[in-house]
Design an enzyme around this catalytic site. Structure first.
Site, PDB file in Angstrom:
ATOM      1  N   CYS A   1     -26.847 -27.099   1.800  1.00 33.70           N
ATOM      2  CA  CYS A   1     -27.377 -28.701   1.239  1.00 33.70           C
ATOM      3  C   CYS A   1     -26.657 -29.404   0.131  1.00 33.70           C
ATOM      4  CB  CYS A   1     -28.771 -28.716   0.554  1.00 33.70           C
ATOM      5  SG  CYS A   1     -29.859 -28.083   1.907  1.00 33.70           S
TER       6      CYS A   1
ATOM      7  N   HIS B   1     -30.926 -34.107  -4.873  1.00 37.94           N
ATOM      8  CA  HIS B   1     -30.303 -32.603  -4.852  1.00 37.94           C
ATOM      9  C   HIS B   1     -29.050 -32.338  -5.426  1.00 37.94           C
ATOM     10  CE1 HIS B   1     -30.244 -28.418  -2.329  1.00 37.94           C
ATOM     11  NE2 HIS B   1     -30.857 -28.434  -3.695  1.00 37.94           N
TER      12      HIS B   1
ATOM     13  N   HIS C   1     -35.681 -30.506   7.361  1.00 36.65           N
ATOM     14  CA  HIS C   1     -35.614 -29.355   6.796  1.00 36.65           C
ATOM     15  C   HIS C   1     -37.107 -28.809   6.416  1.00 36.65           C
ATOM     16  CE1 HIS C   1     -35.263 -26.760   3.145  1.00 36.65           C
ATOM     17  NE2 HIS C   1     -33.763 -26.923   3.125  1.00 36.65           N
TER      18      HIS C   1
ATOM     19  N   LYS D   1     -26.502 -22.393   9.571  1.00 39.53           N
ATOM     20  CA  LYS D   1     -26.695 -22.725   8.051  1.00 39.53           C
ATOM     21  C   LYS D   1     -26.282 -21.210   7.440  1.00 39.53           C
ATOM     22  CE  LYS D   1     -29.730 -24.347   4.587  1.00 39.53           C
ATOM     23  NZ  LYS D   1     -31.194 -25.040   4.158  1.00 39.53           N
TER      24      LYS D   1
END
Ligand code: CA
Length: 453
Positions: A71, A129, A214, A296
Site C-alpha cells: 500500500c 496512509h 481491501h 500482494k
C-alpha cells in the site's frame, strides 16, 4: 504496439489556445484489486461497466506497474514521481499520530504541490496512509481540501467494529467527521461533488484513493445478492465490493460528463498492488491475479503488475500500449500537461508518457524498471524489455521472458549467466540512489489493522 496520431504538432500551432485549456487531472487508486478482477482485464465474474467505459475511452497499458507490492510505498511513489527507496519510504507507516517520523518525509515534493504552484486547485478523497501525525496531513502536503480516512484502511459501515486505525472518525480538512454510510459510496459521492464544484473554476487535480476492495470484507446487501452464485463467501463479498467501487467511479464519470469536463480530464486508474492471497488465513483466496504468478507482497508479477488505464479523450486515442510503464510516470505526465515545473534539485524516475502514447516518441519510456522490498538485503526485481529478473533475499536469481512466459514458470537464469550478471550489476548501480527503510511496517496482530494494510 499501437501508434496514435500525434497531437503535439497541433499543440505547436495552437499553444496559446491550449495553454488556456490545461487538462484537469484525476488519479483513481483501487486498493488490493486482483489483476483479473475487472471487466477490461477479462473478468467474467465481476462486471465493471463503469471502469470498462473508462478503459474504452482511453489507453490500457498492458505492462503497467506500480512501484511497490503493497500500500503506502506505492502511494509515496505516485505522489513524488520517484522510487520511494530514494527517501526511505519502503514500508507502511504504523498508525502513530504522535510520530513525526513514520510518514512521507517532509522534504519530498508532491504532485499536488507542483500543480498548485501552476494554478491548479487540488483535492484528495479517500485513503491517505502516508503518516498519521498532523504534519503529514494531506492539507500539509499540497492539497487544498481533503475528505477521507487517514490510516491504512477503514471499516465500511459506520456500525462496524475494528481496531483503532480502522475505526477512527473520518477527516474533513483536519476536523473529525462521523461516517454516514457505506464508505465506498461516500467516497464516490464526495469525488463527484468535488468535480461538480470545480467545474466553473481553475483546472483541478483530484486524488481519489478508495480503500476498496481491501479488507475488511464488507459489502451492501444489494450488491451481495448480485454475487450470491460466487464462492467462497469471501469471493462473493469481495466481488460486491469491487462492483460498489465501480458504481462509485461511474458516479464520478457521470458528473464529469454532466459538467462537460470529461473530454479534457486526464484520468489515471491503477490498483496500488496486486490482489492478496489470504487463503492461509482461512478466508479462501478471494482475488484473481490470472495469468500472473504471485500476489500482494511478492515481486513476481502478481505483486505489482496491475490494471492500468490512462484516459484523456480530448487528445489520446483509445487503444492499448504495451511497453512497460509505471505509476511513477503519473507525476511527470501531469506536470507536463499542466505546464507546471518539475523539481530540479533531485532525480525523478517517472517520465511524461503522452509523447509515447501519441506515437510522437518511439521506443520504450524506461530502459529498466526496479523494485525492492524489505530493504537493501531484501527481494529485488528488474524489468528490461521482455526480461524479468527476480532475486530472492538469499541471492537466488530467477529470469523469465515475459513475452513467452507471462506466468513466470520457466526460470532461465542458469542458461543466461551473463544476463544474470548484468541484472545484478544494474541492481547494484540502482541501489546507490537509495537508502534503507526509515521506518518499519507495523507487526501483524500487534495493533489494528489485523491484516497488513
Ligand atoms: Ca493495497
Amino acid at each position: 504496439m499501437q501508434l496514435f496520431v500525434s497531437w503535439l504538432t497541433l499543440f505547436g500551432l495552437a499553444h496559446a489556445l491550449l495553454a488556456a485549456d490545461r487538462p484537469n487531472v484525476m488519479i483513481i487508486i483501487a486498493d488490493d484489486l486482483g489483476y483479473h478482477d475487472v471487466g477490461f482485464q477479462g473478468s467474467k465474474e465481476i462486471p465493471t461497466p463503469h471502469l470498462d467505459r473508462l478503459a474504452a475511452s482511453g489507453v490500457r497499458c498492458t505492462n503497467g506497474y506500480v512501484s511497490h507490492p503493497f500500500c503506502s510505498p506505492t502511494r509515496a511513489g505516485i505522489l513524488t514521481g520517484r522510487y520511494q527507496h530514494r527517501f526511505g519510504h519502503e514500508n507502511n507507516p504504523a498508525w502513530k499520530p504522535e510520530s513525526t517520523h513514520d510518514g512521507l518525509p517532509l522534504d519530498q515534493i508532491t504532485l499536488p504541490q507542483l500543480l498548485k504552484a501552476a494554478g491548479y486547485h487540488t483535492g484528495a478523497v479517500g485513503k491517505w496512509h502516508l503518516g498519521a501525525h498532523p504534519q503529514f496531513h494531506p492539507l500539509k502536503r499540497g492539497f487544498d481540501e481533503y475528505f477521507g480516512a487517514l490510516g491504512g484502511g477503514h471499516v465500511y459501515f459506520p456500525e462496524d467494529k475494528g481496531g483503532v486505525e480502522y475505526t477512527i472518525p473520518l477527516d474533513r480538512n483536519g476536523a473529525d467527521e462521523p461516517q454516514r454510510r457505506y464508505l465506498t459510496e461516500q467516497f464516490g459521492e464526495e469525488a463527484a461533488a468535488y468535480v461538480k464544484r470545480q467545474a466553473a473554476g481553475q483546472p483541478w487535480f483530484l486524488y481519489l484513493a478508495f480503500n476498496a476492495p481491501h479488507t475488511p470484507l464488507q459489502a451492501p446487501e444489494a450488491w451481495l445478492k448480485k454475487f450470491s452464485h460466487l464462492s467462497p463467501p469471501s469471493r462473493q463479498t469481495y466481488a460486491a465490493m469491487v462492483a460498489a467501487m465501480d458504481a462509485a467511479i461511474g458516479q464520478v464519470l457521470d458528473q464529469l460528463e454532466a459538467t462537460q469536463q470529461r473530454e479534457n480530464t486526464l484520468i489515471f486508474f491503477v490498483s496500488d498492488n496486486g490482489g492478496p492471497n489470504l487463503s492461509a488465513k482461512g478466508t479462501g483466496n478471494f482475488t484473481d491475479n490470472t495469468p500472473l504468478r504471485g500476489a500482494k507482497g511478492d515481486l513476481h508479477e502478481g505483486g505489482m503488475r496491475v490494471p492500468f488505464l490512462i484516459s484523456w479523450p480530448a487528445h489520446l486515442k483509445p487503444g492499448t500500449y504495451e511497453a512497460p510503464v509505471i505509476a511513477l510516470d503519473f507525476l511527470p505526465t501531469a506536470v507536463a500537461l499542466a505546464e507546471a515545473k518539475l523539481p530540479e534539485d533531485r532525480p525523478l524516475d517517472g517520465v511524461n508518457l503522452v509523447p509515447y502514447l501519441t506515437g510522437e516518441r518511439s521506443g520504450q519510456p524506461h530502459e529498466r524498471l526496479f523494485w525492492r522490498s524489505q530493504g537493501p538485503k531484501g527481494i529485488h526485481a528488474v524489468r528490461q524489455g521482455s526480461w524479468k529478473f527476480f532475486r530472492a533475499a538469499n541471492g537466488q536469481p530467477e529470469l523469465y521472458d515475459l513475452n513467452r512466459d507471462i506466468g513466470e514458470t520457466q526460470n532461465l537464469a542458469a542458461e543466461q549467466p551473463e544476463l544474470v550478471a548484468q541484472f545484478n550489476k544494474a541492481i547494484a548501480d540502482w541501489e546507490k540512489g537509495t537508502i534503507p527503510p526509515l521506518f518499519e511496517s507495523p507487526k501483524a496482530g500487534k495493533k489494528a489493522p489485523k491484516k497488513k494494510p
